[in-house]
Design a protein around this motif. Structure first.
Motif, PDB file in Angstrom:
ATOM      1  N   ASP A  38       0.834  -1.202   0.000  1.00 51.74           N
ATOM      2  CA  ASP A  38       0.000   0.000   0.000  1.00 51.74           C
ATOM      3  C   ASP A  38       0.875   1.261   0.000  1.00 51.74           C
ATOM      4  N   ILE A  39       1.950   1.231   0.788  1.00 50.17           N
ATOM      5  CA  ILE A  39       2.862   2.380   0.850  1.00 50.17           C
ATOM      6  C   ILE A  39       3.565   2.572  -0.494  1.00 50.17           C
ATOM      7  N   ILE A  40       4.000   1.473  -1.087  1.00 46.08           N
ATOM      8  CA  ILE A  40       4.639   1.527  -2.412  1.00 46.08           C
ATOM      9  C   ILE A  40       3.697   2.149  -3.437  1.00 46.08           C
ATOM     10  N   ASP A  41       2.446   1.685  -3.441  1.00 49.47           N
ATOM     11  CA  ASP A  41       1.467   2.178  -4.411  1.00 49.47           C
ATOM     12  C   ASP A  41       1.163   3.659  -4.196  1.00 49.47           C
ATOM     13  N   ALA A  42       1.099   4.074  -2.924  1.00 51.78           N
ATOM     14  CA  ALA A  42       0.740   5.462  -2.625  1.00 51.78           C
ATOM     15  C   ALA A  42       1.866   6.437  -2.951  1.00 51.78           C
ATOM     16  N   GLN A  43       3.118   5.977  -2.841  1.00 50.02           N
ATOM     17  CA  GLN A  43       4.254   6.898  -2.990  1.00 50.02           C
ATOM     18  C   GLN A  43       5.191   6.542  -4.145  1.00 50.02           C
ATOM     19  N   ASN A  44       4.849   5.497  -4.887  1.00 53.80           N
ATOM     20  CA  ASN A  44       5.718   5.058  -5.985  1.00 53.80           C
ATOM     21  C   ASN A  44       7.135   4.744  -5.499  1.00 53.80           C
ATOM     22  N   VAL A  45       7.218   4.062  -4.387  1.00 58.04           N
ATOM     23  CA  VAL A  45       8.518   3.671  -3.843  1.00 58.04           C
ATOM     24  C   VAL A  45       9.175   2.682  -4.810  1.00 58.04           C
ATOM     25  N   PRO A  46      10.434   2.904  -5.200  1.00 57.91           N
ATOM     26  CA  PRO A  46      11.081   2.057  -6.209  1.00 57.91           C
ATOM     27  C   PRO A  46      11.648   0.755  -5.644  1.00 57.91           C
ATOM     28  N   LEU A  47      10.831   0.027  -4.882  1.00 60.81           N
ATOM     29  CA  LEU A  47      11.198  -1.264  -4.323  1.00 60.81           C
ATOM     30  C   LEU A  47       9.997  -2.182  -4.418  1.00 60.81           C
ATOM     31  N   PHE A  90      11.363   4.081   8.352  1.00 57.92           N
ATOM     32  CA  PHE A  90      11.029   4.398   6.961  1.00 57.92           C
ATOM     33  C   PHE A  90      11.957   5.480   6.410  1.00 57.92           C
ATOM     34  N   GLN A  91      12.243   6.478   7.239  1.00 56.17           N
ATOM     35  CA  GLN A  91      13.132   7.548   6.777  1.00 56.17           C
ATOM     36  C   GLN A  91      14.526   7.006   6.480  1.00 56.17           C
ATOM     37  N   GLN A  92      14.989   6.068   7.305  1.00 55.77           N
ATOM     38  CA  GLN A  92      16.303   5.483   7.061  1.00 55.77           C
ATOM     39  C   GLN A  92      16.331   4.713   5.742  1.00 55.77           C
ATOM     40  N   VAL A  93      15.266   3.983   5.447  1.00 52.98           N
ATOM     41  CA  VAL A  93      15.212   3.260   4.174  1.00 52.98           C
ATOM     42  C   VAL A  93      15.188   4.240   3.006  1.00 52.98           C
ATOM     43  N   PHE A  94      14.362   5.285   3.111  1.00 55.71           N
ATOM     44  CA  PHE A  94      14.291   6.271   2.029  1.00 55.71           C
ATOM     45  C   PHE A  94      15.642   6.949   1.814  1.00 55.71           C
ATOM     46  N   ASP A  96      18.555   5.589   2.462  1.00 57.45           N
ATOM     47  CA  ASP A  96      19.467   4.594   1.891  1.00 57.45           C
ATOM     48  C   ASP A  96      19.332   4.501   0.372  1.00 57.45           C
ATOM     49  N   ILE A  97      18.091   4.584  -0.103  1.00 55.26           N
ATOM     50  CA  ILE A  97      17.868   4.424  -1.550  1.00 55.26           C
ATOM     51  C   ILE A  97      17.749   5.777  -2.254  1.00 55.26           C
ATOM     52  N   GLU A  98      18.008   6.845  -1.496  1.00 46.85           N
ATOM     53  CA  GLU A  98      17.966   8.211  -2.042  1.00 46.85           C
ATOM     54  C   GLU A  98      16.628   8.495  -2.720  1.00 46.85           C
ATOM     55  N   PHE A  99      15.573   8.213  -1.957  1.00 46.42           N
ATOM     56  CA  PHE A  99      14.205   8.419  -2.446  1.00 46.42           C
ATOM     57  C   PHE A  99      13.537   9.487  -1.594  1.00 46.42           C
ATOM     58  N   ASP A 100      12.905  10.430  -2.230  1.00 46.14           N
ATOM     59  CA  ASP A 100      12.244  11.530  -1.535  1.00 46.14           C
ATOM     60  C   ASP A 100      10.829  11.112  -1.135  1.00 46.14           C
ATOM     61  N   GLY A 101      10.766  10.162  -0.201  1.00 46.19           N
ATOM     62  CA  GLY A 101       9.473   9.662   0.248  1.00 46.19           C
ATOM     63  C   GLY A 101       8.984  10.378   1.485  1.00 46.19           C
ATOM     64  N   ASP A 102       7.731  10.168   1.797  1.00 48.15           N
ATOM     65  CA  ASP A 102       7.109  10.767   2.972  1.00 48.15           C
ATOM     66  C   ASP A 102       7.090   9.725   4.084  1.00 48.15           C
ATOM     67  N   ALA A 103       8.072   9.781   4.975  1.00 50.06           N
ATOM     68  CA  ALA A 103       8.178   8.796   6.047  1.00 50.06           C
ATOM     69  C   ALA A 103       7.007   8.899   7.022  1.00 50.06           C
ATOM     70  N   ASN A 104       6.501  10.105   7.233  1.00 50.44           N
ATOM     71  CA  ASN A 104       5.365  10.272   8.143  1.00 50.44           C
ATOM     72  C   ASN A 104       4.129   9.570   7.595  1.00 50.44           C
ATOM     73  N   LEU A 105       3.907   9.681   6.290  1.00 49.77           N
ATOM     74  CA  LEU A 105       2.760   9.016   5.670  1.00 49.77           C
ATOM     75  C   LEU A 105       2.915   7.501   5.752  1.00 49.77           C
ATOM     76  N   ALA A 106       4.136   7.013   5.549  1.00 52.80           N
ATOM     77  CA  ALA A 106       4.389   5.578   5.680  1.00 52.80           C
ATOM     78  C   ALA A 106       4.171   5.122   7.120  1.00 52.80           C
TER      79      ALA A 106
END
Length: 247
Positions: A38-47, A90-94, A96-106
């Protein structure tokens, strides 16, 4: 597998208290991975969900390792709720992969996940078999925003519900169990504590003076000390034990 009484016949309890996740409700890795999708789908996480879970889990497990110093409780780090710790993971994972994700939303999605877990088939029947015979309590390593709606939505009623967040401490720390016993207004020697984890539940319960009950649905071996006082594979077996020792 029959009920195992490892410390002889236990005394009749005045209260029986339970862990929540993986004791009353299933909290599987597959369920978690569904939320990660669900988090991947909402934020287009590249994993993909498996790699995302594996990366996040590494940080989450480390949080569990360092959150409580059993030998020197005063040396434990300041308390963090699961929501806060999970968001940081979540912020640490983002990062690590240099992704501008929203850790709070995750973190919001992970917290919501804990309010909707499948109940084990025997949970309601088992609790109904105990109701009116002993006080019933819950103490779970959980945030209130997860465990309380979960119990309420399932229609489960207890004399006391505590969480690591409300107690500001995680099992197996002694203070977590003292918080539970105070809430139930019952001495530890008159309480059975039921859980699925040999570390958090059996060690913690043993150190606090309770009778420990290990719910071992998968018939796994006991691989650490102390051994549980009672070992069961189904929560409904608790009622039969009470009847046996109560005559």
């Amino acid at each position: 597998m029959p009920v195992t009484l490892r410390s002889g016949e236990p005394k009749l309890p005045e209260a029986i208290a339970f862990d929540c996740y993986d004791t009353l409700f299933l909290n599987s890795h597959d369920g978690w991975k569904s939320s990660f999708q669900d988090i991947i789908d909402a934020q287009n996480v590249p994993l993909d969900k498996d790699e995302f879970w594996t990366r996040w889990r590494k940080y989450e497990v480390n949080f569990r390792k360092i959150r409580t110093d059993l030998g020197r409780p005063y040396n434990s780090p300041p308390f963090k709720s699961y929501r806060q710790a999970w968001t940081e993971c979540f912020q640490q994972v983002f990062d690590d992969i240099e992704f501008d994700g929203d850790a709070n939303l995750a973190g919001d999605r992970a917290a919501l996940h804990m309010t909707d877990r499948p109940i084990f088939p025997e949970t309601v029947e088992a609790l109904n078999m105990l109701k009116g015979r002993v006080k019933l309590g819950v103490f779970s390593n959980a945030d209130d925003e997860g465990v309380r709606p979960l119990l309420d939505n399932a229609g489960l009623e207890f004399d006391f519900v505590g969480s690591s967040q409300s107690a500001q401490v995680y099992k197996p720390a002694l203070a977590a169990f003292e918080y539970l016993y105070k809430g139930l207004d019952t001495e530890p020697s008159k309480i059975w504590y039921v859980g699925d984890k040999l570390l958090d539940d059996v060690l913690g319960g043993y150190r606090s003076g309770a009778t420990t009950v290990w719910i071992n649905r998968n018939e796994e071996p006991v691989d650490r000390e102390p051994e549980p006082d009672i070992e069961i594979t189904d929560l409904r077996e608790l009622s039969g034990i009470l009847e046996h020792i109560g005559g």
